[in-house]
Design an enzyme around this catalytic site. Structure first.
Site, PDB file in Angstrom:
ATOM      1  N   ASP A 121       0.914  -1.155   0.071  1.00  0.00           N
ATOM      2  CA  ASP A 121       0.033  -0.099   0.161  1.00  0.00           C
ATOM      3  C   ASP A 121       1.015   1.370   0.095  1.00  0.00           C
ATOM      4  O   ASP A 121       2.230   1.042   0.023  1.00  0.00           O
ATOM      5  CB  ASP A 121      -0.953  -0.043   1.104  1.00  0.00           C
ATOM      6  CG  ASP A 121      -2.252   0.902   0.690  1.00  0.00           C
ATOM      7  OD1 ASP A 121      -2.270   1.861  -0.120  1.00  0.00           O
ATOM      8  OD2 ASP A 121      -3.360   0.573   1.684  1.00  0.00           O
TER       9      ASP A 121
HETATM   10  C1  BGC Z   1      -5.001   3.133  -0.110  1.00  0.00           C
HETATM   11  C2  BGC Z   1      -5.170   2.091  -1.115  1.00  0.00           C
HETATM   12  C3  BGC Z   1      -4.864   2.752  -2.466  1.00  0.00           C
HETATM   13  C4  BGC Z   1      -3.597   3.374  -2.444  1.00  0.00           C
HETATM   14  C5  BGC Z   1      -3.112   4.023  -3.614  1.00  0.00           C
HETATM   15  C6  BGC Z   1      -3.884   3.575   0.014  1.00  0.00           C
HETATM   16  O1  BGC Z   1      -3.794   5.029   0.926  1.00  0.00           O
HETATM   17  O2  BGC Z   1      -4.888   2.413   1.214  1.00  0.00           O
HETATM   18  O3  BGC Z   1      -6.384   1.700  -0.756  1.00  0.00           O
HETATM   19  O4  BGC Z   1      -4.987   1.923  -3.253  1.00  0.00           O
HETATM   20  O5  BGC Z   1      -3.638   4.441  -1.198  1.00  0.00           O
HETATM   21  O6  BGC Z   1      -4.015   5.104  -4.141  1.00  0.00           O
END
Ligand code: BGC
Length: 757
Positions: free
Chosen positions: A282
């Site tokens: 993530d």
């Molecule tokens: C979120 C994810 C997301 C990623 C990319 C993160 O902060 O937890 O769900 O896919 O950002 O945008």
């Protein structure tokens, strides 16, 4: 087809797959043979250029230079074939080995045609339409140059304080697993090389939905048995459906953050479940392990790679430290090669080495995106994604005549219709409730509109809600003046429709709330409206279950419309005026108050269950609120009524692998044609480990005309009796079982059986 011909076909298919794999391996071996260590590490780097909705503190630097020097494997956050072409050309033309990039985006509930938020969609219990929503999203996303979506999010969420419950399918793993599979099928289709399919990414692996106290990014801690029984199945379902990638979660599991958790990423995911795709972190999840207390960037990056995490989202820990770690023996060449190979394999399977520009047809957006068909489907899905919570005296459906006082901060709002995580969605194209009512009811209905209240009077909260995209408009009038105007509108109308709830940014990522009621100033509006004595219909928009005890006591009707996406307003009006008879059923429990949380239907019984004797002291209960939720899992009304017969069983004693048939007759006893989600739950009152009071094991969505009845039969096999015992063995134990069938998790008809081994 005969069994032998099927076997021959399967054999031929497997030979073909082997040949394809061998071809891919040869290609990648050759390519990797030419790659320097820097280029290999470069493939593990996923970047996002500035200027889009970043969810972390950092955005990637020197993107252009890094692409040219082969230090980037993929990019996320940009879309549109003309825009995507630029970095793709930089990579293909300028980098030494011309390796194309992956292009990802958070396509969560539709791309430009925005569908209802995932929690809402899950309340449709309509797997075919859910799959179709992912199919359309993939078609639109690929037309916009993308080949990878960060969806489905399958985290089980039993705590509505957690803002990301809005992105989930709610609290149940059985339904959640079916939805996970449907989404993966919808996104990936049958052929990755087709230019309208994308790589899906199941997230957030694992247990992110169980953050303590519902506070985003918080710690999780859970027994293995609970993990395997309830939290892991939806991720596993996505893997079984062939999901191409997995995103690590921010939280820790057994005191090791998921991103560096070898047990999770290698032993469970790859060895036990057989996952062969790529694991991406993530957003800056590697860097964040420093704050978790696992060491400096070099240490945490090495730990992530060692655990089996392939790609580093934004943080550049891999890019800046892995070479040093390799020299110091903290990671091995084999691990770097493996991670690099998995990323190259994804690119190969997408056909990017054949044609890096295959998703970049500039004619496609006009043809494939935001089409009339897609919008029509968005409306079709949004009407099915609303839940009727109350309908006293058949207040709904509304007549298409007379006058309506239309009030509330969401009654004529366009900016908040799409819901959280609509990166490419355009709120300017969303339909407001006021417009929807006019579209559906026509000129014969007179609308007396008054805003009645701002979302909140908390100025700090407004600042926070507006920090990223400024979706909350503030009417400068005093709360009293706004209420007064709404009361006057109510007085001259036949009925009140109050559209209240959360602003879009009050749920979603980093939007946990400790009080999940509608804000006080909106409640004041409802109280003043109630005093007018006019029938009060409350339409709720929210990204989570809300606490609604006052509203439930005082409103005549309540419709939970969540955030319905582009077609929100039309869909709400379709339901209010009965063009569609609501059929949604809650997938997350609505508590009476925050103190009851976590509250979910498949809880354990405790040694001191409360059986309703008011003065019983030493029982598992509260002094100030009942144990029951306000609205249970599976709950949702219709404009018609359904009756259920007792459960009829094909047998009451079974043995071994027999199949039990359990049937109920469901009748439409009301005036409208309607759909009903008939739900099957099982319980296992005596076992070697304590079991939940019941677990969902099946459902069927049926439609019935007034006066019509249907037999609904569920086939039950020992597979559905299985559970994880204390050795984490998944099996069933002989004994008595209860079969419950009903309209929601609390209202069921029950029959008992004995099943011997
Ligand atoms: C979120 C994810 C997301 C990623 C990319 C993160 O902060 O937890 O769900 O896919 O950002 O945008």
């Amino acid at each position: 087809m005969k069994k032998t011909s099927l076997l021959i076909l399967a054999g031929l298919f497997s030979l073909q797959v082997q040949a394809q794999d061998a071809k891919m391996d040869a290609f990648i071996n050759k390519l990797m043979g030419q790659m320097t260590i820097d280029e290999k590490i470069g493939q593990l780097n996923l970047v996002t250029p500035g200027g889009f909705t970043a969810t972390g503190a950092t955005v990637s630097q020197n993107v252009e230079e890094n692409i040219k020097s082969g230090k980037v494997g993929g990019l996320f956050g940009i879309y549109d074939p003309a825009l995507v072409r630029k970095p793709q050309e930089l990579a293909v033309k300028n980098s030494r080995l011309h390796i194309p990039l992956l292009f990802g985006l958070d396509v969560i509930h539709g791309h430009k045609t925005s569908f209802p938020i995932p929690l809402a969609i899950s309340t449709s219990w309509d797997l075919e339409r859910i799959e179709k929503s992912a199919r359309i999203a993939a078609t639109e996303a690929t037309a916009d140059g993308l080949n990878w979506v960060f969806s489905p999010m399958v985290d089980i969420a039993r705590d509505p304080r957690w803002g990301r419950i809005s992105e989930s399918s709610g609290e149940d793993h059985y339904l959640g697993s079916l939805i996970a599979k449907a989404m993966v099928r919808g996104y990936q289709g049958k052929d990755w090389k087709s230019t309208n399919t994308v790589l899906a990414c199941v997230k957030h692996f694992a247990l992110y939905g169980a953050v303590e106290a519902g506070r985003d990014y918080n710690t999780t801690d859970m027994s293995r048995i609970k993990m395997f029984e309830y939290y892991l199945p939806p991720y596993k379902a996505a893997v079984d459906a062939g999901v191409a990638s997995v995103m690590t979660s921010f939280n820790e599991i057994d005191a090791i953050p998921a991103t560096a958790n070898k047990w999770l990423m290698t032993d469970l995911l790859r060895k036990q479940w057989g996952f062969k795709g790529l694991v991406v972190t993530d957003y800056t999840a590697i860097n964040e392990m420093t704050a978790h207390g696992l060491g400096d960037l070099q240490q945490v990056s090495a730990k992530a790679l060692n655990a089996g995490t392939d790609m580093d989202m934004v943080g550049e820990g891999y890019l800046t430290t892995l070479k040093k770690s390799l020299k110091e023996g903290k990671v091995t060449q084999k691990e770097i090669d493996l991670a690099c190979r998995r990323i190259l394999e994804a690119k190969y399977k997408l056909g990017l080495f054949d044609d890096p520009y295959r998703y970049l047809d500039e004619k496609r957006p006009a043809k494939d995106i935001f089409t009339a068909e897609n919008r029509a489907f968005a409306r079709e899905l949004a009407v099915r994604s609303q839940v009727l919570l109350k309908n006293a005296h058949q207040t709904l459906p509304l007549k298409k005549s007379g006058s309506i006082a239309l009030v509330g901060p969401l009654a004529n709002d366009r900016k908040n219709m799409l819901g959280t995580w609509n990166i490419a969605g355009d709120w300017k194209k969303a339909v407001t409730v006021a417009e929807g009512i006019t579209n559906v009811a026509g000129e014969k209905v007179k609308i007396n509109y008054a805003k009645g209240a701002n979302f909140t009077t908390d100025t700090l909260l407004i600042q926070r809600l507006n920090a990223q995209n400024g979706l909350v408009d503030v009417d400068p009038r005093s709360p009293e003046a706004m209420i007064e105007e709404a009361v006057q509108a109510a007085q001259k109308s036949d009925i009140i429709v109050a559209v209240v709830g959360e602003a879009q940014e009050m749920s979603g990522e980093a939007s946990s709330r400790s009080d999940i009621g509608i804000p006080d100033n909106q409640k004041d509006l409802l109280k003043a409206l109630k005093k007018t004595g006019k029938p009060l219909v409350v339409v709720l928009m929210s990204g989570r279950p809300l606490t609604l005890t006052w509203e439930n006591e005082n409103a005549d009707a309540m419709l939970e419309a969540w955030f319905g996406g582009t077609e929100s307003g039309n869909a709400v009006a379709d339901v209010l005026f009965g063009n569609y008879n609501p059929s949604g059923k809650l997938t997350a429990t609505f508590p009476r108050n925050v103190g009851q949380i976590p509250i979910y239907y498949n809880h354990k019984n405790t040694g001191r269950p409360y059986e309703g004797v008011l003065l019983d002291k030493f029982k598992s209960r509260y002094l100030d609120v009942s144990n029951d939720p306000l609205f249970p899992f599976g709950y949702g009304l219709s404009y018609t009524t359904f009756s259920y017969s007792d459960v009829k069983l094909s047998k009451s004693t079974l043995k071994g692998n027999e199949t039990l048939k359990a049937t109920v007759t469901v009748a439409n006893t009301g005036k409208y044609a309607g759909e009903e989600v008939v739900q099957l739950y099982l319980s296992d009152p005596v076992a070697s480990v304590t079991r939940a009071v019941k677990d969902l094991k099946g459902f069927q969505k049926i439609s019935l005309k007034p006066g019509e009845s249907k037999d609904v039969t569920f086939d039950i096999t020992p597979e559905q009796l299985k559970f994880y015992n204390s050795d984490l063995k998944y099996d069933w134990e002989a004994g008595e079982f209860h079969v419950h069938i009903g309209t929601n998790s609390s209202e069921v008809k029950t029959a008992k059986i004995t099943w011997n081994k």
